[in-house]
Design a protein around this motif. Structure first.
Motif, PDB file in Angstrom:
ATOM      1  N   PRO A  25       0.796  -1.228   0.000  1.00 37.56           N
ATOM      2  CA  PRO A  25       0.000   0.000   0.000  1.00 37.56           C
ATOM      3  C   PRO A  25       0.835   1.288   0.000  1.00 37.56           C
ATOM      4  N   THR A  65      -5.400  -1.367  11.449  1.00 39.25           N
ATOM      5  CA  THR A  65      -6.146  -0.548  10.497  1.00 39.25           C
ATOM      6  C   THR A  65      -6.030   0.957  10.757  1.00 39.25           C
ATOM      7  N   TYR A  66      -5.405   1.347  11.863  1.00 35.64           N
ATOM      8  CA  TYR A  66      -5.287   2.779  12.203  1.00 35.64           C
ATOM      9  C   TYR A  66      -4.349   3.481  11.231  1.00 35.64           C
ATOM     10  N   ARG A  67      -4.872   4.495  10.532  1.00 32.72           N
ATOM     11  CA  ARG A  67      -4.105   5.221   9.521  1.00 32.72           C
ATOM     12  C   ARG A  67      -3.566   6.556  10.021  1.00 32.72           C
ATOM     13  N   SER A  97      -9.226   0.913  15.944  1.00 32.95           N
ATOM     14  CA  SER A  97      -8.376   0.107  15.078  1.00 32.95           C
ATOM     15  C   SER A  97      -8.509  -1.373  15.417  1.00 32.95           C
ATOM     16  N   ARG A  98      -8.193  -2.188  14.475  1.00 41.40           N
ATOM     17  CA  ARG A  98      -8.078  -3.645  14.686  1.00 41.40           C
ATOM     18  C   ARG A  98      -6.592  -3.948  14.546  1.00 41.40           C
ATOM     19  N   VAL A 129       0.232  -0.256   8.566  1.00 42.51           N
ATOM     20  CA  VAL A 129      -1.199  -0.207   8.290  1.00 42.51           C
ATOM     21  C   VAL A 129      -1.582  -1.294   7.285  1.00 42.51           C
ATOM     22  N   THR A 130      -2.652  -2.007   7.615  1.00 42.63           N
ATOM     23  CA  THR A 130      -3.194  -3.032   6.731  1.00 42.63           C
ATOM     24  C   THR A 130      -4.713  -2.977   6.787  1.00 42.63           C
ATOM     25  N   ASP A 131      -5.356  -3.284   5.671  1.00 42.63           N
ATOM     26  CA  ASP A 131      -6.815  -3.332   5.639  1.00 42.63           C
ATOM     27  C   ASP A 131      -7.354  -4.688   6.074  1.00 42.63           C
ATOM     28  N   ASP A 132      -6.475  -5.687   6.218  1.00 43.42           N
ATOM     29  CA  ASP A 132      -6.906  -7.042   6.573  1.00 43.42           C
ATOM     30  C   ASP A 132      -6.046  -7.607   7.704  1.00 43.42           C
TER      31      ASP A 132
END
Length: 141
Positions: free
Chosen positions: A55, A133-135, A116-117, A87-90
């Motif tokens: 990403p 997931t925290y950006r 966030s997860r 950061v990751t979406d999964d």
């Protein structure tokens, strides 16, 4: 120019040293999904490697200099002392991948109070990796 590679915009690239850089590179690619975009080595000694995070951004690493080799290390970072939040979406899928590749779990996937997860693991060199997931907070215009 059609198909020409374009360098990414300026980014932060954290750096680390490794006792066995080639093995660490292989682990980070297999366990987390980094992409080895450059590896400059002489045998087992890696002078410079770039591992891109799909990403955006990534890490740079190289072999730690053996004190027995003499001379000064221009970048004297201790192997295993690195930590990063990525950061990751999964996060759940990435957690399963990391555990399957042998990452040492330090925090199971969990939801944080800031939305966030996250999960955290250690790589074979002892570096700490936290994924979630925290950006970050929105920037002011």
């Amino acid at each position: 120019m059609t198909g020409a590679a374009v360098p990414p915009p300026p980014q932060v690239w954290p750096t680390l040293r490794a006792r066995d850089a080639r093995s660490l590179i292989a682990f980070l690619v297999e366990a987390f999904g980094f992409e080895a975009t450059a590896v400059y080595a002489d045998g087992d000694r890696v002078m410079h490697a770039e591992l891109a995070w799909p990403p955006g951004g990534g890490v740079m690493l190289g072999s730690a200099k053996d004190p027995a080799e003499g001379g000064q290390d221009p970048w004297p970072l201790r192997p295993g002392a690195f930590g990063a939040y990525v950061v990751t979406d999964d996060p759940d899928g990435l957690f399963r991948r990391a555990v399957g590749a042998g990452a040492e779990v330090t925090a199971e996937p969990h939801d944080t109070d800031y939305g966030s997860r996250d999960f955290a693991v250690r790589d074979p060199e002892g570096n700490h990796w936290s994924f979630g997931t925290y950006r970050g907070e929105p920037r002011r215009p």
